[in-house]
Design a protein around this motif. Structure first.
Motif, short mmCIF file in Angstrom:
data_model
loop_
_atom_site.label_atom_id
_atom_site.label_comp_id
_atom_site.label_asym_id
_atom_site.label_seq_id
_atom_site.Cartn_x
_atom_site.Cartn_y
_atom_site.Cartn_z
N ASP A 39 0.82 -1.21 0.00
CA ASP A 39 0.00 0.00 0.00
C ASP A 39 0.85 1.26 0.00
O ASP A 39 0.48 2.29 0.55
N LEU A 40 2.00 1.19 -0.63
CA LEU A 40 2.89 2.35 -0.70
C LEU A 40 2.25 3.47 -1.51
O LEU A 40 2.24 4.63 -1.11
N PHE A 41 1.68 3.13 -2.65
CA PHE A 41 0.95 4.08 -3.48
C PHE A 41 -0.50 3.63 -3.55
O PHE A 41 -0.78 2.44 -3.68
N LEU A 42 -1.42 4.58 -3.50
CA LEU A 42 -2.85 4.26 -3.55
C LEU A 42 -3.57 5.08 -4.63
O LEU A 42 -4.47 5.87 -4.33
N PRO A 43 -3.21 4.88 -5.89
CA PRO A 43 -3.92 5.59 -6.95
C PRO A 43 -5.33 5.01 -7.13
O PRO A 43 -5.64 3.94 -6.62
N ASP A 44 -6.16 5.74 -7.87
CA ASP A 44 -7.55 5.29 -8.09
C ASP A 44 -7.61 4.05 -8.97
O ASP A 44 -8.50 3.22 -8.80
N ASP A 45 -6.69 3.93 -9.89
CA ASP A 45 -6.69 2.79 -10.82
C ASP A 45 -6.01 1.58 -10.16
O ASP A 45 -4.83 1.65 -9.79
N PRO A 46 -6.72 0.46 -9.96
CA PRO A 46 -6.12 -0.71 -9.31
C PRO A 46 -4.95 -1.32 -10.10
O PRO A 46 -4.02 -1.86 -9.51
N LYS A 47 -4.99 -1.20 -11.42
CA LYS A 47 -3.88 -1.71 -12.23
C LYS A 47 -2.62 -0.90 -11.97
O LYS A 47 -1.52 -1.45 -11.83
N LEU A 48 -2.77 0.41 -11.90
CA LEU A 48 -1.62 1.27 -11.63
C LEU A 48 -1.08 1.03 -10.23
O LEU A 48 0.13 1.04 -10.01
N GLU A 49 -1.98 0.76 -9.30
CA GLU A 49 -1.57 0.48 -7.92
C GLU A 49 -0.68 -0.77 -7.86
O GLU A 49 0.39 -0.77 -7.25
N VAL A 50 -1.10 -1.84 -8.52
CA VAL A 50 -0.31 -3.08 -8.54
C VAL A 50 1.01 -2.86 -9.29
O VAL A 50 2.07 -3.31 -8.85
N LEU A 51 0.93 -2.14 -10.39
CA LEU A 51 2.14 -1.87 -11.18
C LEU A 51 3.17 -1.12 -10.35
O LEU A 51 4.35 -1.50 -10.30
N LEU A 52 2.75 -0.07 -9.67
CA LEU A 52 3.69 0.72 -8.87
C LEU A 52 4.20 -0.05 -7.66
O LEU A 52 5.41 -0.15 -7.44
N ASN A 53 3.28 -0.58 -6.87
CA ASN A 53 3.67 -1.22 -5.61
C ASN A 53 4.47 -2.50 -5.83
O ASN A 53 5.52 -2.70 -5.21
N HIS A 54 4.00 -3.37 -6.70
CA HIS A 54 4.72 -4.62 -6.93
C HIS A 54 5.96 -4.40 -7.79
O HIS A 54 6.95 -5.12 -7.66
N GLY A 55 5.91 -3.41 -8.67
CA GLY A 55 7.11 -3.08 -9.45
C GLY A 55 8.24 -2.60 -8.57
O GLY A 55 9.40 -3.02 -8.72
N ILE A 56 7.92 -1.72 -7.62
CA ILE A 56 8.95 -1.23 -6.69
C ILE A 56 9.43 -2.36 -5.79
O ILE A 56 10.62 -2.47 -5.49
N ALA A 57 8.51 -3.22 -5.38
CA ALA A 57 8.92 -4.37 -4.55
C ALA A 57 9.86 -5.29 -5.32
O ALA A 57 10.83 -5.81 -4.76
N ALA A 58 9.60 -5.50 -6.62
CA ALA A 58 10.49 -6.34 -7.43
C ALA A 58 11.88 -5.72 -7.53
O ALA A 58 12.89 -6.41 -7.40
N ILE A 59 11.91 -4.41 -7.76
CA ILE A 59 13.21 -3.71 -7.81
C ILE A 59 13.92 -3.82 -6.46
O ILE A 59 15.13 -4.04 -6.40
N PHE A 60 13.16 -3.69 -5.38
CA PHE A 60 13.74 -3.84 -4.04
C PHE A 60 14.42 -5.19 -3.89
O PHE A 60 15.55 -5.29 -3.41
N TRP A 61 13.73 -6.28 -4.28
CA TRP A 61 14.30 -7.61 -4.11
C TRP A 61 15.56 -7.80 -4.96
O TRP A 61 16.50 -8.45 -4.52
N LEU A 62 15.59 -7.23 -6.15
CA LEU A 62 16.79 -7.34 -6.98
C LEU A 62 17.97 -6.60 -6.35
O LEU A 62 19.09 -7.11 -6.29
N VAL A 63 17.71 -5.39 -5.85
CA VAL A 63 18.77 -4.60 -5.22
C VAL A 63 19.20 -5.23 -3.90
O VAL A 63 20.40 -5.38 -3.62
N ALA A 64 18.22 -5.63 -3.09
CA ALA A 64 18.54 -6.22 -1.77
C ALA A 64 19.32 -7.52 -1.92
O ALA A 64 20.28 -7.76 -1.18
N SER A 65 18.94 -8.36 -2.87
CA SER A 65 19.67 -9.62 -3.04
C SER A 65 21.07 -9.36 -3.59
O SER A 65 22.02 -10.06 -3.23
N SER A 66 21.22 -8.36 -4.41
CA SER A 66 22.55 -8.01 -4.93
C SER A 66 23.47 -7.54 -3.80
O SER A 66 24.63 -7.94 -3.72
N ILE A 67 22.93 -6.72 -2.92
CA ILE A 67 23.71 -6.26 -1.76
C ILE A 67 24.03 -7.43 -0.84
O ILE A 67 25.15 -7.57 -0.34
N ALA A 68 23.04 -8.30 -0.62
CA ALA A 68 23.26 -9.46 0.25
C ALA A 68 24.32 -10.39 -0.33
O ALA A 68 25.12 -10.97 0.42
#
Length: 142
Positions: free
Chosen positions: A99-128
């Protein structure tokens, strides 16, 4: 008559095998002998395995999140077993980005929130991976 015995049988000309010349140590002496272990090499191998596992975990989590984005944006059948499994796994993998971003469009919400989470996992695993290699002395960053 050369190569035959008196009875007409050929003579065996192969030499008899020689007895073994190596001396065996007593069992007690062999048990006390220690093998040399290259601990630096062992640590490097452990580092490589752990780094590989960490990298794969990060990639799989990012892949699950990206698949969920594709299923939501592409309007996949919400009753399909694969879609349900990926959606559940993505909800677990989004760890706080849900629930980081809460736009009116549910597709945009999933795109933003899960997209950022995917980037987080790539960066976090690289650092780890770097931390694992440094901690175990696995030869630096690859």
């Amino acid at each position: 008559m050369g190569a035959h015995h008196a009875e007409g049988q050929p003579r065996d000309v192969t030499p008899e095998p020689e007895p073994p010349t190596e001396v065996h140590e007593p069992v007690a002496a062999r048990e006390t002998e220690r093998r040399s272990v290259d601990w630096r090499r062992t640590r490097g191998r452990i580092s490589d395995v752990l780094a590989g596992v960490v990298r794969w975990v990060g990639l799989v989590l990012a892949l699950v999140l990206v698949l969920d984005v594709l299923f939501v944006v592409g309007e996949a059948n919400a009753d399909n077993g694969i879609v349900v499994f990926v959606s559940d796994a993505a909800s677990a993998a989004s760890i706080g980005f849900e629930d980081l971003f809460l736009p009116d469009d549910p597709k945009l919400e999933v795109l933003l929130n899960h997209g950022i989470a995917a980037i987080f996992w790539l960066v976090a695993s690289s650092i780890a991976v770097r931390v694992v290699r440094l901690a175990f002395g696995g030869g630096g960053v690859r």
